[in-house]
Write an enzyme that holds these catalytic residues in place. Structure first.
Site, mmCIF file in Angstrom:
data_model
loop_
_atom_site.group_PDB
_atom_site.id
_atom_site.type_symbol
_atom_site.label_atom_id
_atom_site.label_comp_id
_atom_site.label_asym_id
_atom_site.label_seq_id
_atom_site.Cartn_x
_atom_site.Cartn_y
_atom_site.Cartn_z
ATOM 1 N N ARG A 8 0.837 -1.198 0.000
ATOM 2 C CA ARG A 8 0.000 0.000 0.000
ATOM 3 C C ARG A 8 0.879 1.258 0.000
ATOM 4 N NH1 ARG A 8 -5.118 0.100 0.898
ATOM 5 N NH2 ARG A 8 -5.055 -1.901 2.021
ATOM 6 N N LYS A 47 -10.518 -13.747 2.676
ATOM 7 C CA LYS A 47 -9.664 -12.854 3.458
ATOM 8 C C LYS A 47 -10.408 -12.446 4.728
ATOM 9 C CE LYS A 47 -8.209 -8.005 3.068
ATOM 10 N NZ LYS A 47 -8.022 -6.892 2.107
ATOM 11 N N GLY A 49 -3.038 -6.490 11.111
ATOM 12 C CA GLY A 49 -2.382 -6.670 12.399
ATOM 13 C C GLY A 49 -1.493 -7.891 12.503
ATOM 14 N N GLY A 101 0.784 -6.217 5.555
ATOM 15 C CA GLY A 101 0.907 -4.848 5.091
ATOM 16 C C GLY A 101 2.054 -4.126 5.760
ATOM 17 N N GLU A 105 0.464 -7.872 -3.802
ATOM 18 C CA GLU A 105 -0.754 -7.089 -4.002
ATOM 19 C C GLU A 105 -0.425 -5.599 -3.960
ATOM 20 O OE1 GLU A 105 -4.280 -5.634 -0.980
ATOM 21 O OE2 GLU A 105 -3.569 -7.687 -0.794
ATOM 22 N N THR A 113 -7.884 -3.729 -2.404
ATOM 23 C CA THR A 113 -8.834 -2.626 -2.319
ATOM 24 C C THR A 113 -9.590 -2.471 -3.646
ATOM 25 O OG1 THR A 113 -7.208 -1.578 -0.852
ATOM 26 C CG2 THR A 113 -9.163 -0.328 -1.323
#
Length: 207
Positions: free
Chosen positions: A17, A129, A159, A179, A40, A69
């Site tokens: 991201r 997911k 997390g 992430g 991703e 997303t």
């Protein structure tokens, strides 16, 4: 190449991201070197389709590249046109799953309840997911897996860090979306390589 085989090689899905096209290939290099086989790029990143295109050209023969997303069926088409092969959503939308499968893409939509899980599987989801995982627990995952069809791949996202993967694995997690614990906007390839090495070491110790 499908999601199941990629997760068998490494259970980590790298979520980049905020990555930019100019840096994405260098970040991809260190992730692939660390054994990651699913990358991703969330669509709320800068110029995400260009980043997906660059990753797909460079790593697409060995690595499953796609988008997170993803919010609409039109997004699915745009990702496919850019060379992406997996569609990941933050929410439970069977129409996006159906659009992905119609274009022969892998689909890993987000869910949080059994009702959402079954609706997504009925639409053809390849994996589910569990998001946001930090709002749930390994016990929740274990309970949901008891009623899902055998072999359903559930991927906790949100997390997840090296020090909390073991309980999720014990509860049956097939993999994880990682992430900020793996990449944060502005990280250098060296920083990402160090984070990936930590995940790899923990996973190796659990096997």
């Amino acid at each position: 190449m499908d999601l199941k085989s990629c997760l068998a090689a490494s259970p980590l899905i790298a979520i980049l991201r905020g990555v930019t096209p100019d840096e994405v290939e260098a970040i991809g290099d260190v992730l692939v070197a660390a054994g990651v086989r699913v990358i991703e790029v969330p669509l709320n990143s800068p110029d995400p389709l260009e980043s997906i295109s660059r990753l797909a050209r460079r790593f697409g023969a060995t690595t499953l590249i796609g988008a997170g997303t993803v919010m609409t069926p039109a997004d699915v088409t745009a990702v496919a046109d850019a060379g992406g092969r997996i569609i990941i959503t933050p929410h439970a939308d069977p129409a996006i799953v159906a659009a992905a499968k119609a274009q022969d893409l892998q689909a890993a939509p987000g869910f949080f309840t059994p009702a959402e899980a079954f609706a997504l599987l009925a639409a053809g989801a390849d994996a589910l997911k569990l998001f946001p995982a930090e709002a749930g627990s390994p016990a929740m995952l274990r309970a949901i897996r008891a009623v899902l069809p055998a072999g359903t791949m559930v991927l906790p996202v949100g997390g997840i860090a090296p020090d909390n993967m073991a309980p999720w694995r014990a509860a049956g997690a097939a993999g994880f979306g990682i992430g900020g614990s793996l990449y944060q906007r502005g990280d250098t390839p060296t920083q990402v390589a160090a984070k990936a090495a930590r995940f790899s070491a923990v996973l190796a110790a659990q096997n």
